[in-house]
Scaffold this motif. Structure first.
Motif, PDB file in Angstrom:
ATOM      1  N   ALA A  70      33.985  52.783  27.086  1.00 12.41           N
ATOM      2  CA  ALA A  70      33.266  53.702  27.960  1.00 12.41           C
ATOM      3  C   ALA A  70      34.212  54.323  28.979  1.00 12.41           C
ATOM      4  O   ALA A  70      35.281  53.787  29.289  1.00 12.41           O
ATOM      5  CB  ALA A  70      32.133  52.963  28.664  1.00 12.41           C
ATOM      6  N   LYS A  71      33.799  55.449  29.516  1.00 11.77           N
ATOM      7  CA  LYS A  71      34.552  56.076  30.594  1.00 11.77           C
ATOM      8  C   LYS A  71      34.447  55.202  31.836  1.00 11.77           C
ATOM      9  O   LYS A  71      33.432  54.530  32.062  1.00 11.77           O
ATOM     10  CB  LYS A  71      33.991  57.472  30.867  1.00 11.77           C
ATOM     11  N   GLY A  72      35.501  55.201  32.642  1.00 14.48           N
ATOM     12  CA  GLY A  72      35.477  54.422  33.871  1.00 14.48           C
ATOM     13  C   GLY A  72      34.384  54.893  34.806  1.00 14.48           C
ATOM     14  O   GLY A  72      34.074  56.081  34.878  1.00 14.48           O
ATOM     15  N   SER A  73      33.803  53.936  35.535  1.00 19.88           N
ATOM     16  CA  SER A  73      32.729  54.238  36.469  1.00 19.88           C
ATOM     17  C   SER A  73      33.202  53.965  37.889  1.00 19.88           C
ATOM     18  O   SER A  73      33.691  52.866  38.187  1.00 19.88           O
ATOM     19  CB  SER A  73      31.499  53.389  36.151  1.00 19.88           C
ATOM     20  N   GLY A  74      33.078  54.969  38.759  1.00 19.25           N
ATOM     21  CA  GLY A  74      33.518  54.779  40.135  1.00 19.25           C
ATOM     22  C   GLY A  74      35.028  54.796  40.241  1.00 19.25           C
ATOM     23  O   GLY A  74      35.743  55.250  39.352  1.00 19.25           O
ATOM     24  N   GLU A  75      35.516  54.267  41.336  1.00 18.82           N
ATOM     25  CA  GLU A  75      36.949  54.242  41.588  1.00 18.82           C
ATOM     26  C   GLU A  75      37.589  53.014  40.937  1.00 18.82           C
ATOM     27  O   GLU A  75      37.068  51.908  41.078  1.00 18.82           O
ATOM     28  CB  GLU A  75      37.233  54.220  43.099  1.00 18.82           C
ATOM     29  N   PRO A  76      38.712  53.193  40.230  1.00 17.12           N
ATOM     30  CA  PRO A  76      39.416  52.024  39.683  1.00 17.12           C
ATOM     31  C   PRO A  76      40.119  51.247  40.781  1.00 17.12           C
ATOM     32  O   PRO A  76      40.326  51.753  41.888  1.00 17.12           O
ATOM     33  CB  PRO A  76      40.423  52.661  38.718  1.00 17.12           C
ATOM     34  N   SER A  77      40.500  50.038  40.456  1.00 11.56           N
ATOM     35  CA  SER A  77      41.243  49.212  41.400  1.00 11.56           C
ATOM     36  C   SER A  77      42.624  49.799  41.647  1.00 11.56           C
ATOM     37  O   SER A  77      43.207  50.455  40.778  1.00 11.56           O
ATOM     38  CB  SER A  77      41.378  47.792  40.853  1.00 11.56           C
ATOM     39  N   LYS A  78      43.137  49.575  42.827  1.00 14.53           N
ATOM     40  CA  LYS A  78      44.516  49.943  43.129  1.00 14.53           C
ATOM     41  C   LYS A  78      45.492  48.908  42.583  1.00 14.53           C
ATOM     42  O   LYS A  78      46.704  49.126  42.573  1.00 14.53           O
ATOM     43  CB  LYS A  78      44.710  50.082  44.643  1.00 14.53           C
ATOM     44  N   ASP A  79      44.959  47.762  42.150  1.00 16.04           N
ATOM     45  CA  ASP A  79      45.762  46.716  41.520  1.00 16.04           C
ATOM     46  C   ASP A  79      45.598  46.803  39.999  1.00 16.04           C
ATOM     47  O   ASP A  79      44.786  47.574  39.492  1.00 16.04           O
ATOM     48  CB  ASP A  79      45.319  45.332  42.013  1.00 16.04           C
ATOM     49  N   VAL A  80      46.377  46.022  39.265  1.00 21.21           N
ATOM     50  CA  VAL A  80      46.246  45.978  37.811  1.00 21.21           C
ATOM     51  C   VAL A  80      45.095  45.040  37.455  1.00 21.21           C
ATOM     52  O   VAL A  80      45.126  43.847  37.792  1.00 21.21           O
ATOM     53  CB  VAL A  80      47.544  45.503  37.138  1.00 21.21           C
ATOM     54  N   ALA A  81      44.067  45.581  36.806  1.00 22.07           N
ATOM     55  CA  ALA A  81      42.938  44.772  36.368  1.00 22.07           C
ATOM     56  C   ALA A  81      43.202  44.270  34.954  1.00 22.07           C
ATOM     57  O   ALA A  81      43.626  45.035  34.084  1.00 22.07           O
ATOM     58  CB  ALA A  81      41.650  45.581  36.415  1.00 22.07           C
ATOM     59  N   ALA A  82      42.964  42.983  34.731  1.00 17.32           N
ATOM     60  CA  ALA A  82      43.235  42.382  33.425  1.00 17.32           C
ATOM     61  C   ALA A  82      42.147  41.372  33.105  1.00 17.32           C
ATOM     62  O   ALA A  82      41.781  40.545  33.949  1.00 17.32           O
ATOM     63  CB  ALA A  82      44.600  41.700  33.422  1.00 17.32           C
ATOM     64  N   ARG A  83      41.666  41.462  31.859  1.00 18.96           N
ATOM     65  CA  ARG A  83      40.626  40.527  31.429  1.00 18.96           C
ATOM     66  C   ARG A  83      40.848  40.196  29.955  1.00 18.96           C
ATOM     67  O   ARG A  83      41.082  41.096  29.143  1.00 18.96           O
ATOM     68  CB  ARG A  83      39.245  41.146  31.620  1.00 18.96           C
ATOM     69  N   THR A  84      40.787  38.913  29.631  1.00 16.53           N
ATOM     70  CA  THR A  84      40.902  38.482  28.240  1.00 16.53           C
ATOM     71  C   THR A  84      39.524  38.530  27.610  1.00 16.53           C
ATOM     72  O   THR A  84      38.622  37.790  28.005  1.00 16.53           O
ATOM     73  CB  THR A  84      41.488  37.059  28.154  1.00 16.53           C
ATOM     74  N   LEU A  85      39.349  39.422  26.644  1.00 22.31           N
ATOM     75  CA  LEU A  85      38.065  39.583  25.972  1.00 22.31           C
ATOM     76  C   LEU A  85      37.897  38.589  24.835  1.00 22.31           C
ATOM     77  O   LEU A  85      36.792  38.137  24.556  1.00 22.31           O
ATOM     78  CB  LEU A  85      37.930  41.013  25.432  1.00 22.31           C
ATOM     79  N   ILE A  86      38.981  38.292  24.140  1.00 20.39           N
ATOM     80  CA  ILE A  86      39.004  37.288  23.069  1.00 20.39           C
ATOM     81  C   ILE A  86      40.228  36.425  23.304  1.00 20.39           C
ATOM     82  O   ILE A  86      41.335  36.946  23.470  1.00 20.39           O
ATOM     83  CB  ILE A  86      39.082  37.947  21.679  1.00 20.39           C
ATOM     84  N   THR A  87      40.061  35.123  23.345  1.00 22.16           N
ATOM     85  CA  THR A  87      41.170  34.205  23.596  1.00 22.16           C
ATOM     86  C   THR A  87      41.747  33.706  22.279  1.00 22.16           C
ATOM     87  O   THR A  87      41.038  33.088  21.472  1.00 22.16           O
ATOM     88  CB  THR A  87      40.720  33.000  24.445  1.00 22.16           C
ATOM     89  N   GLY A  88      43.022  33.981  22.051  1.00 26.15           N
ATOM     90  CA  GLY A  88      43.688  33.546  20.834  1.00 26.15           C
ATOM     91  C   GLY A  88      44.250  32.144  20.967  1.00 26.15           C
ATOM     92  O   GLY A  88      44.204  31.526  22.040  1.00 26.15           O
ATOM     93  N   SER A  89      44.830  31.649  19.878  1.00 27.74           N
ATOM     94  CA  SER A  89      45.369  30.290  19.865  1.00 27.74           C
ATOM     95  C   SER A  89      46.833  30.261  19.433  1.00 27.74           C
ATOM     96  O   SER A  89      47.358  29.205  19.100  1.00 27.74           O
ATOM     97  CB  SER A  89      44.541  29.404  18.920  1.00 27.74           C
ATOM     98  N   GLY A  90      47.483  31.421  19.441  1.00 29.24           N
ATOM     99  CA  GLY A  90      48.867  31.492  19.014  1.00 29.24           C
ATOM    100  C   GLY A  90      49.847  31.158  20.120  1.00 29.24           C
ATOM    101  O   GLY A  90      49.493  30.545  21.127  1.00 29.24           O
ATOM    102  N   ARG A  91      51.092  31.601  19.927  1.00 21.99           N
ATOM    103  CA  ARG A  91      52.128  31.287  20.914  1.00 21.99           C
ATOM    104  C   ARG A  91      51.903  32.077  22.181  1.00 21.99           C
ATOM    105  O   ARG A  91      51.300  33.148  22.191  1.00 21.99           O
ATOM    106  CB  ARG A  91      53.514  31.556  20.344  1.00 21.99           C
TER     107      ARG A  91
END
Length: 333
Positions: A70-91
């Protein structure tokens, strides 16, 4: 002084035009991969990593599927936003690794997709180092595991601080990424293919260790070198076969047939190397074309397909030398 690779140090070397880890020779379009100067050398200090805000992934939600965001809603963060949507099991990914990743990048305000590897079915392979990838990736991805899907929102300072007109990105744009971390390689990486019998007593024997240390090469004593090129699997991978113009990421070691003396090695330098098969001596280009990613290959290069009577100065290679290599093909770029 540390000895530089013959691959990049001399015009007559195996790679006459390539730079360290530089994949500019790759023929993929700009929209399929980041610019080598995606983030400027004068990038600001380390950003704070926060959890959001991030726009929703509305379709293609599984690992490996092309996402719709989706298109961003409102103002984005001035910091780097990061979220793990799927957690892997590799290295676990670390800074300095070469990443193999599918990704989609779009602009926060408009939702316009400016980069996408899914359509071309050619994952990005790039070093997680300054100047080789977006700075937001460099700060947010270390610590994530391969097999993970990660979403980022990267402010201009850690994305395209000067914009990227070719991709339609302004210097004020926050970038949104969905990244599928398929694999990661470092100086301790090895090919992981299936062992192939080494039955020819007239050819060198190559070690089959996969612990990241340099494989042994044992040249048969009192045996004349072959007159023709030899390119045999030691470990046969299951990846795509290389094309004549492929750009590859690999580990290698080279010794001289006559003495068994090592003259070059990525293992000794503790760094991987990448180059186009069009930029190497004929023995390498011919020997690696058709070989599968994930393989270890023995290449015996006769003088006519190597340096012939013009070896690099200071290399320790004499005229008309036969060279023996073990090559681990880690990825195609």
């Amino acid at each position: 002084m540390r000895r530089r690779s013959l691959m990049i140090a001399v015009p007559a070397g195996l790679v006459a035009l390539a730079g360290c880890g530089d994949d500019k020779s790759d023929s993929s379009k700009a929209s399929d991969s980041p610019s080598p100067s995606a983030s400027q050398p004068s990038a600001p200090a380390s950003p704070k990593i926060v959890d959001g805000p991030l726009p929703a992934v509305t379709a293609g939600t599984k690992f490996g599927q092309k996402p719709t965001v989706a298109k961003g809603s409102g103002e984005p963060s001035k910091d780097v936003a990061a979220r793990t949507l799927i957690t892997g099991s590799g290295r676990t990914v670390a800074e300095g690794d070469y990443l193999v990743a599918d990704f989609l990048g779009q602009i926060w305000d408009t939702g316009k997709v400016f980069a996408n590897s899914y359509d071309g079915k050619k994952p990005l392979v790039a070093a997680l180092t300054q100047g080789q990838i977006w700075e937001g990736w460099r700060y947010a991805l270390p610590g994530k595991k391969t097999g993970s899907r990660v979403q980022l929102a990267v402010p201009p300072a850690w994305g395209y601080p000067q914009g990227n007109p070719e991709q339609g990105v302004k210097a004020t744009d926050t970038l949104v990424f969905v990244i599928d971390l398929k694999d990661a390689f470092n100086a301790k990486s090895s090919a992981q293919g299936k062992k192939v019998p080494q039955d020819d007593a007239a050819l060198p024997k190559v070690g089959t260790n996969t612990d990241g240390s340099a494989p042994s090469i044992t040249v048969p004593p009192k045996t004349d070198p072959p007159k023709k090129l030899v390119a045999n699997y030691i470990l046969e991978g299951d990846g795509e076969p290389l094309k004549a113009d492929s750009t590859v990421l690999l580990q290698y070691k080279g010794v001289l047939w006559d003495t068994g003396k090592e003259f070059d090695s990525t293992y000794g330098r503790k760094e991987l190397i990448s180059f186009s098969l069009q930029q190497v001596v004929k023995g390498w280009g011919q020997g690696l074309t058709g070989k599968k990613v994930g393989s270890r290959v023995l290449i015996v290069v006769p003088p006519s397909l190597g340096y012939g009577d013009n070896p690099p100065a200071g290399s320790g290679i004499k005229k008309d030398s036969t060279m023996v290599f073990t090559v681990d093909i880690l990825a195609a770029m």
